[in-house]
Design a protein around this motif. Structure first.
Motif, PDB file in Angstrom:
ATOM      1  N   ASN A 129       0.825  -1.201   0.000  1.00 43.47           N
ATOM      2  CA  ASN A 129       0.000   0.000   0.000  1.00 43.47           C
ATOM      3  C   ASN A 129       0.863   1.257   0.000  1.00 43.47           C
ATOM      4  N   LEU A 130       1.907   1.262   0.849  1.00 46.98           N
ATOM      5  CA  LEU A 130       2.769   2.448   0.947  1.00 46.98           C
ATOM      6  C   LEU A 130       3.541   2.673  -0.342  1.00 46.98           C
ATOM      7  N   VAL A 133       1.426   4.489  -2.877  1.00 47.90           N
ATOM      8  CA  VAL A 133       1.304   5.930  -2.597  1.00 47.90           C
ATOM      9  C   VAL A 133       2.615   6.641  -2.893  1.00 47.90           C
ATOM     10  N   LEU A 134       3.735   6.009  -2.479  1.00 47.77           N
ATOM     11  CA  LEU A 134       5.042   6.658  -2.598  1.00 47.77           C
ATOM     12  C   LEU A 134       5.417   6.874  -4.057  1.00 47.77           C
ATOM     13  N   GLU A 137       1.822   9.390  -5.846  1.00 47.36           N
ATOM     14  CA  GLU A 137       1.553  10.737  -5.350  1.00 47.36           C
ATOM     15  C   GLU A 137       2.842  11.475  -5.000  1.00 47.36           C
ATOM     16  N   PHE A 138       3.801  10.733  -4.414  1.00 47.18           N
ATOM     17  CA  PHE A 138       4.989  11.381  -3.855  1.00 47.18           C
ATOM     18  C   PHE A 138       6.237  11.039  -4.647  1.00 47.18           C
ATOM     19  N   PRO A 141       8.910  14.238  -4.579  1.00 47.67           N
ATOM     20  CA  PRO A 141       9.658  14.324  -3.314  1.00 47.67           C
ATOM     21  C   PRO A 141      10.603  13.154  -3.105  1.00 47.67           C
ATOM     22  N   PHE A 142      10.216  11.982  -3.599  1.00 42.28           N
ATOM     23  CA  PHE A 142      11.090  10.811  -3.450  1.00 42.28           C
ATOM     24  C   PHE A 142      12.393  11.023  -4.198  1.00 42.28           C
ATOM     25  N   SER A 145      14.506  13.614  -2.479  1.00 41.88           N
ATOM     26  CA  SER A 145      15.184  13.119  -1.273  1.00 41.88           C
ATOM     27  C   SER A 145      16.393  12.271  -1.637  1.00 41.88           C
ATOM     28  N   LEU A 148      19.020  14.706  -2.023  1.00 40.92           N
ATOM     29  CA  LEU A 148      19.429  15.159  -0.679  1.00 40.92           C
ATOM     30  C   LEU A 148      20.424  14.195  -0.065  1.00 40.92           C
TER      31      LEU A 148
END
Lengths: 167, 109
Positions: A129-130, A133-134, A137-138, A141-142, A145, A148
């Motif tokens: 599930n995560l 989403v990761l 949607e994200f 940002p992934f 990072s 980073l």
């Protein structure tokens, strides 16, 4: 198996985090911090956030704590060389922290939320599930990072390298 | 695993907020009362973990997976922060032969 397990683990987290900041020896501080992180892992398991529990276990207890221990061993810090603040400053710091805590708890009292935390879907914190989403949607940002982490790696090597020109 | 999570159904959200607030306040106290830079870093880690736990509890409460993804990002950030911060501490130690933050008071004047 009852609700009191949460309160036992919560008490242990608070106790060991107090021990982290009040123990004289830095090595003991690191070891207490490891136990604190382990209690947080148990909290994640109780919330059925299995992915976070594993990541917390590996990243915090594995990577970050080994980094701290390595640094303490490399710098050879022990109880004798441990700098301590004067008692007046300690009392002032504790009073300031307690004031923050009282402010937070006081604002919490006026909220009146006391709904029990109920897990509506069983697979909320699972990797499947995560991951969905990761990576939908994200995704941006992934990727950011990851940059980073690269910058942090380069920066750490650059900072810790011995400056040969100056000496 | 099923039994454990079934047992957790009764914990009020208030108590998660309270636990996170207490651990966060302990982290703040640690930053204020210690002089060793490494212990100050550990206190910062404690504060980050308190926030992580609160985000996870709210994520489960609202049945939204975004909160747990945020926690994942915070963990990546914490790893980067620790790597750079410890490198800075190593450099400070090489220059001053201690990790006492009160030695570095030149910026005060």
């Amino acid at each position: 198996m009852s609700i009191s397990l949460f309160y036992l683990i919560a008490f242990l987290s608070i106790f060991f985090s107090v021990m982290v900041i009040f123990s004289k020896n830095p090595i003991h501080s690191v070891l207490y911090l490891i136990i604190t992180f382990f209690t947080f892992t148990i909290h994640y398991i109780l919330l059925n956030a299995q992915f976070l529990a594993i990541v917390n276990f590996i990243v915090y207890m594995g990577a970050i704590m080994v980094l701290f221990l390595f640094l303490l061993m490399l710098l050879n810090l022990n109880e004798d060389s441990e700098p301590m603040k004067s008692n007046l400053l300690k009392i002032a710091g504790v009073i300031a922290g307690m004031s923050l805590l009282i402010t937070l708890v006081g604002s919490l009292k006026s909220l009146h939320i006391s709904d029990p935390v109920i897990l509506q879907t069983q697979d909320l914190g699972l990797v499947k599930n995560l991951g969905k989403v990761l990576f939908s949607e994200f995704l941006l940002p992934f990727e950011v990072s990851s940059i980073l982490l690269l910058v942090a790696m380069v920066g750490a090597v650059l900072l810790a390298k011995k400056d040969t020109k100056r000496i | 695993m099923e039994n454990v999570t079934q047992a957790m159904q009764g914990v009020p959200l208030n108590h998660y907020i309270l636990l996170s607030a207490i651990v966060f306040a302990i982290g703040v106290m640690g930053v204020l009362i210690r002089r060793n830079a490494i212990i100050i870093f550990m206190s910062v880690e404690l504060m980050l973990n308190a926030v992580n736990l609160l985000l996870t509890a709210f994520s489960v409460h609202h049945n939204d997976a975004s909160g747990q993804v945020f926690v994942f990002f915070i963990m990546a950030l914490a790893a980067a922060e620790v790597a750079v911060g410890l490198a800075i501490i190593v450099m400070i130690y090489r220059n001053t032969h201690s990790t006492d933050i009160d030695v570095l008071n030149k910026l005060k004047w």
